[in-house]
Scaffold this motif. Structure first.
Motif, PDB file in Angstrom:
ATOM      1  N   ILE A  27       0.862  -1.181   0.000  1.00  0.00           N
ATOM      2  CA  ILE A  27       0.000   0.000   0.000  1.00  0.00           C
ATOM      3  C   ILE A  27       0.900   1.234   0.000  1.00  0.00           C
ATOM      4  CG2 ILE A  27      -1.788   1.268   1.240  1.00  0.00           C
ATOM      5  CD1 ILE A  27      -2.666  -1.394   2.449  1.00  0.00           C
ATOM      6  N   ARG A  28       0.863   1.998  -1.085  1.00  0.00           N
ATOM      7  CA  ARG A  28       1.838   3.070  -1.296  1.00  0.00           C
ATOM      8  C   ARG A  28       1.227   4.461  -1.133  1.00  0.00           C
ATOM      9  NH1 ARG A  28       6.432   0.970  -3.181  1.00  0.00           N
ATOM     10  NH2 ARG A  28       6.359  -1.111  -4.105  1.00  0.00           N
ATOM     11  N   CYS A  29       2.067   5.385  -0.717  1.00  0.00           N
ATOM     12  CA  CYS A  29       1.713   6.798  -0.760  1.00  0.00           C
ATOM     13  C   CYS A  29       1.582   7.197  -2.227  1.00  0.00           C
ATOM     14  CB  CYS A  29       2.795   7.627  -0.072  1.00  0.00           C
ATOM     15  SG  CYS A  29       2.663   9.412  -0.358  1.00  0.00           S
ATOM     16  N   CYS A  32       4.962  10.007  -3.001  1.00  0.00           N
ATOM     17  CA  CYS A  32       6.353   9.551  -3.054  1.00  0.00           C
ATOM     18  C   CYS A  32       6.469   8.120  -3.573  1.00  0.00           C
ATOM     19  CB  CYS A  32       7.024   9.671  -1.686  1.00  0.00           C
ATOM     20  SG  CYS A  32       6.411   8.531  -0.419  1.00  0.00           S
ATOM     21  N   ARG A  33       5.338   7.389  -3.607  1.00  0.00           N
ATOM     22  CA  ARG A  33       5.260   6.025  -4.129  1.00  0.00           C
ATOM     23  C   ARG A  33       6.005   5.009  -3.269  1.00  0.00           C
ATOM     24  NH1 ARG A  33       1.841   4.492  -6.115  1.00  0.00           N
ATOM     25  NH2 ARG A  33       2.575   3.221  -7.846  1.00  0.00           N
ATOM     26  N   LEU A  34       6.317   5.367  -2.049  1.00  0.00           N
ATOM     27  CA  LEU A  34       6.871   4.416  -1.095  1.00  0.00           C
ATOM     28  C   LEU A  34       5.737   3.800  -0.295  1.00  0.00           C
ATOM     29  CD1 LEU A  34       9.985   6.314   0.301  1.00  0.00           C
ATOM     30  CD2 LEU A  34       9.909   4.617  -1.517  1.00  0.00           C
ATOM     31  N   LYS A  64       6.218   3.111 -12.517  1.00  0.00           N
ATOM     32  CA  LYS A  64       7.072   2.282 -11.666  1.00  0.00           C
ATOM     33  C   LYS A  64       7.387   3.008 -10.362  1.00  0.00           C
ATOM     34  CE  LYS A  64       9.216   0.090 -15.678  1.00  0.00           C
ATOM     35  NZ  LYS A  64      10.465  -0.084 -16.465  1.00  0.00           N
ATOM     36  N   PRO A  65       7.032   2.427  -9.222  1.00  0.00           N
ATOM     37  CA  PRO A  65       7.332   3.091  -7.949  1.00  0.00           C
ATOM     38  C   PRO A  65       8.835   3.263  -7.709  1.00  0.00           C
ATOM     39  CG  PRO A  65       6.493   0.866  -7.593  1.00  0.00           C
ATOM     40  CD  PRO A  65       6.293   1.160  -9.036  1.00  0.00           C
TER      41      PRO A  65
END
Length: 265
Positions: A27-29, A32-34, A64-65
């Motif tokens: 589950i990503r932000c 920022c994709r982290l 792409k994260p």
């Protein structure tokens, strides 16, 4: 939201299926994709720069994260991001390249430039009154070469090429990017390349800051994957020490200041 984050949202809207990558269950932000519990948005720096960056991103790269182009946009206010197309020229890209405030140049190895192409080798020479606009071809090495060869509107622009150097040193370096496997360790991540060209323009503080921000991203990204973390465990501490030393304002500081201003009204 900055340019890469907006492009990410736009590219997702075009998809008819969910883009699947390693770590797809995380589950990503959305910014920022982290992984949400390792989000670094509050640490985003607020700085000024004379440089601009134009990111031409290869189709799914922006999804792409692990992409590091967004780290440039986190730091440099004048960052622009567009999807690359082999068959269509984006009028917004053409307008940006024609804008008289900018001196556009492609960041790419000089060995791929033709004999007639102007090359800035380990230096950036600007015309009077111009600001540098660094064009980054963001994708895998194979994809970047394709973009370099098949973009007619880029063919007459100068190329910036460099030998990767450690900050404030003549020692050559290899990539610190551990998230994806490159063909060889001389292939730098997009953010690492941007740090090198910022150094060439004399913006050493911003170059060092981007390098440290890259380390923060790399370490925090790897905390959420099922493999050993090869990042710098002191990345956040090193980054925070640098921002404090250079009086760099972070997003969390701006948020606190805004809340204080609101409570005073």
């Amino acid at each position: 939201m900055h340019a890469v984050q907006r492009l990410h949202q736009y590219r997702k809207s075009l998809s008819t299926t969910t883009y699947k990558s390693r770590g797809q269950r995380v589950i990503r932000c959305e910014l920022c994709r982290l992984a949400e519990k390792f989000c670094i948005c509050s640490l985003t720096p607020n700085v000024e720069s004379n440089a601009g960056f134009l990111l031409l991103m290869y189709d799914t790269e922006v999804l792409k994260p692990s992409n590091t182009g967004k780290l440039i946009a986190d730091l440099i206010p004048d960052t622009y991001a567009f999807l690359w197309s082999r068959t269509e020229e984006n009028p917004e890209v053409l307008a940006l390249l024609a804008n008289p405030i900018w001196q556009p140049m492609i960041v790419f190895p000089k060995d791929y430039a033709g004999e007639e192409r102007e090359i800035f080798d380990n230096e950036v020479v600007l015309s009077s009154g111009k600001r540098p606009l660094f064009i980054m071809l963001d994708g895998s090495w194979r994809e970047a070469k394709k973009m370099f060869r098949r973009s007619p509107y880029l063919q007459n622009l100068p190329v910036v090429s460099f030998t990767p150097k450690a900050p404030e040193s003549d020692a050559e370096i290899s990539s610190r990017y551990q998230i994806r496997v490159a063909a060889n360790n001389t292939e730098l991540a997009t953010a690492e390349v941007a740090a090198q060209v910022l150094s060439l323009t004399g913006e050493q503080t911003n170059a060092n800051l981007l390098d440290l921000w890259f380390d923060v991203f790399s370490y925090e990204y790897q905390r959420a994957v099922c493999q050993g973390n090869k990042g710098n465990p002191n990345a956040v501490a090193d980054y925070m020490a640098f921002t404090k030393q250079h009086d760099i304002v972070l997003a969390k500081d701006l948020a606190t200041a805004n809340i204080e201003d609101l409570t005073k009204k």
